[in-house]
Design an enzyme around this catalytic site. Sequence first.
Site, PDB file in Angstrom:
ATOM      1  N   SER A 148       0.785  -1.174  -0.027  1.00 26.41           N
ATOM      2  CA  SER A 148       0.099   0.004   0.018  1.00 26.41           C
ATOM      3  C   SER A 148       0.810   1.236  -0.054  1.00 26.41           C
ATOM      4  O   SER A 148       2.173   1.075   0.482  1.00 26.41           O
ATOM      5  CB  SER A 148      -0.848  -0.133   1.299  1.00 26.41           C
ATOM      6  OG  SER A 148      -1.260   1.153   1.408  1.00 26.41           O
ATOM      7  N   TYR A 164      -0.151  -0.985  10.061  1.00 32.71           N
ATOM      8  CA  TYR A 164      -0.362  -1.041   8.583  1.00 32.71           C
ATOM      9  C   TYR A 164       0.933  -0.731   8.022  1.00 32.71           C
ATOM     10  O   TYR A 164       1.391  -1.347   6.913  1.00 32.71           O
ATOM     11  CB  TYR A 164      -1.809  -0.405   8.223  1.00 32.71           C
ATOM     12  CG  TYR A 164      -2.194  -0.718   6.941  1.00 32.71           C
ATOM     13  CD1 TYR A 164      -2.620  -1.981   6.484  1.00 32.71           C
ATOM     14  CD2 TYR A 164      -2.331   0.341   5.835  1.00 32.71           C
ATOM     15  CE1 TYR A 164      -2.976  -2.330   5.213  1.00 32.71           C
ATOM     16  CE2 TYR A 164      -2.705   0.179   4.583  1.00 32.71           C
ATOM     17  CZ  TYR A 164      -3.227  -1.387   4.303  1.00 32.71           C
ATOM     18  OH  TYR A 164      -3.634  -1.558   2.960  1.00 32.71           O
TER      19      TYR A 164
HETATM   20  N1  NAD Z   1      -8.651  -0.995  -1.005  1.00 26.70           N
HETATM   21  C1  NAD Z   1      -7.876  -0.227  -0.890  1.00 26.70           C
HETATM   22  O1  NAD Z   1      -7.776   0.909  -1.067  1.00 26.70           O
HETATM   23  C2  NAD Z   1      -6.331  -0.766  -0.643  1.00 26.70           C
HETATM   24  C3  NAD Z   1      -5.196   0.226  -0.559  1.00 26.70           C
HETATM   25  C4  NAD Z   1      -3.951  -0.107  -0.479  1.00 26.70           C
HETATM   26  C5  NAD Z   1      -3.467  -1.376  -0.320  1.00 26.70           C
HETATM   27  N2  NAD Z   1      -4.734  -2.354  -0.215  1.00 26.70           N
HETATM   28  C6  NAD Z   1      -4.468  -3.831  -0.167  1.00 26.70           C
HETATM   29  O2  NAD Z   1      -5.034  -4.663  -0.944  1.00 26.70           O
HETATM   30  C7  NAD Z   1      -5.437  -5.851  -0.451  1.00 26.70           C
HETATM   31  C8  NAD Z   1      -6.949  -6.511  -0.209  1.00 26.70           C
HETATM   32  O3  NAD Z   1      -7.429  -5.893  -1.231  1.00 26.70           O
HETATM   33  P1  NAD Z   1      -9.182  -6.532  -1.305  1.00 26.70           P
HETATM   34  O4  NAD Z   1      -9.866  -5.312  -1.987  1.00 26.70           O
HETATM   35  O5  NAD Z   1      -9.099  -7.866  -1.969  1.00 26.70           O
HETATM   36  O6  NAD Z   1      -9.623  -6.682   0.350  1.00 26.70           O
HETATM   37  P2  NAD Z   1     -10.877  -7.292   0.985  1.00 26.70           P
HETATM   38  O7  NAD Z   1     -10.645  -7.074   2.328  1.00 26.70           O
HETATM   39  O8  NAD Z   1     -12.350  -6.846   0.252  1.00 26.70           O
HETATM   40  O9  NAD Z   1     -10.621  -8.810   0.566  1.00 26.70           O
HETATM   41  C9  NAD Z   1      -9.952  -9.549   1.243  1.00 26.70           C
HETATM   42  C10 NAD Z   1     -10.415 -10.981   1.866  1.00 26.70           C
HETATM   43  O10 NAD Z   1      -9.354 -11.757   2.417  1.00 26.70           O
HETATM   44  C11 NAD Z   1      -9.923 -12.386   3.434  1.00 26.70           C
HETATM   45  N3  NAD Z   1      -9.037 -12.647   4.426  1.00 26.70           N
HETATM   46  C12 NAD Z   1      -8.416 -11.918   5.396  1.00 26.70           C
HETATM   47  N4  NAD Z   1      -7.454 -12.517   6.193  1.00 26.70           N
HETATM   48  C13 NAD Z   1      -7.487 -13.758   5.730  1.00 26.70           C
HETATM   49  C14 NAD Z   1      -6.686 -14.702   6.206  1.00 26.70           C
HETATM   50  N5  NAD Z   1      -5.930 -14.816   7.213  1.00 26.70           N
HETATM   51  N6  NAD Z   1      -6.987 -15.949   5.455  1.00 26.70           N
HETATM   52  C15 NAD Z   1      -7.730 -16.226   4.436  1.00 26.70           C
HETATM   53  N7  NAD Z   1      -8.584 -15.096   4.115  1.00 26.70           N
HETATM   54  C16 NAD Z   1      -8.341 -13.915   4.684  1.00 26.70           C
HETATM   55  C17 NAD Z   1     -11.064 -11.465   3.917  1.00 26.70           C
HETATM   56  O11 NAD Z   1     -12.106 -12.285   4.690  1.00 26.70           O
HETATM   57  C18 NAD Z   1     -11.795 -10.817   2.632  1.00 26.70           C
HETATM   58  O12 NAD Z   1     -12.777 -11.510   2.081  1.00 26.70           O
HETATM   59  C19 NAD Z   1      -4.962  -5.808   0.911  1.00 26.70           C
HETATM   60  O13 NAD Z   1      -3.661  -6.458   1.014  1.00 26.70           O
HETATM   61  C20 NAD Z   1      -4.896  -4.356   1.160  1.00 26.70           C
HETATM   62  O14 NAD Z   1      -3.958  -3.946   2.258  1.00 26.70           O
HETATM   63  C21 NAD Z   1      -5.857  -2.050  -0.669  1.00 26.70           C
END
Ligand code: NAD
Length: 262
Positions: A148, A164
């Site tokens: 991120s 984070y």
């Molecule tokens: N959306 C943003 O603005 C943004 C910005 C910067 C970075 N990110 C990064 O993008 C990534 C996530 O994106 P997304 O949109 O797919 O997120 P999301 O949270 O919608 O989906 C992630 C999924 O992972 C599952 N999960 C969490 N922990 C888990 C575990 N230990 N084992 C198995 N499943 C697990 C959750 O239940 C969720 O369904 C992350 O690494 C986040 O830090 C997002």
Amino acid sequence: MAGRLAGKVAIVTGAAPRGEGVGNGMATAILFAREGAKVLLVNRSAERAGKLAHQITEEGGTAAVYAGDVAKEEVAEAMAKDAMARWGRVDILHNNVGIGAPGTPETVKIEDWHRVIEANLTTTMVCTRACLPRMKQGGGGSVIMVSSIAGALGLMGSAGAVAYATAKAGLHGFTLSVAADYATQNIRANCIVVGSVHTPMVASMGDAARERRRQMVPMQTEGTAWDIAHGAVYLASDESRWVTGVILPIDGGLVALRAWPR
Ligand SMILES: NC(=O)c1ccc[n+]([C@@H]2O[C@H](COP(=O)([O-])OP(=O)(O)OC[C@H]3O[C@@H](n4cnc5c(N)ncnc54)[C@H](O)[C@@H]3O)[C@@H](O)[C@H]2O)c1
């Protein structure tokens, strides 16, 4: 399916989004499948991953679900075994799982600190550990980390987000280390630095905060999960066969142009 990832097997952790809409993991899994990869959708929620698998197979792709918590080493190992049992190889690991929690060093709850480090760093470590031997067996592979802008620039604000930012910055070191250790084995490791994209992860953000976030981006636009997924397809494909150890911001210029007037 013909495509840029034809014949490859991909694992996407956290593939199903936490809520309505398109998350980064979801968009990446869909584009991987559209480009011809067989995709293992790994998620804690079998139900949400099942819905995504259905969507992918409906449009002619190949996907299966592996449900479990990939912070646990035995689950990560079982996940890699499952991909091998289904399709005989592992070529791509997209380490998408990640969560945040508020707090500065003075205010972050210690249980949140551990939870955030585990969700971002330990999951990536144990999933990578499980996939590397299978990639070696197959003659190479691509490991993709999902960071991120918080990991590159820090994250301020009244609530702070030291856990984070620290965890995401850790992924940059992890990427470089894996890239160095496996370069001679045709296993590449790269990291996408996700910018201000609008996904279910940030759905609770109010309109004013969302607008402030957009205005900070040099390109003055908000990103989507598809912007991240297109980068992931490149890093997963043989088009990037000579690219490793790269920390790639996909963020409308925010990291590169940090001195941009705002
Ligand atoms: N959306 C943003 O603005 C943004 C910005 C910067 C970075 N990110 C990064 O993008 C990534 C996530 O994106 P997304 O949109 O797919 O997120 P999301 O949270 O919608 O989906 C992630 C999924 O992972 C599952 N999960 C969490 N922990 C888990 C575990 N230990 N084992 C198995 N499943 C697990 C959750 O239940 C969720 O369904 C992350 O690494 C986040 O830090 C997002």
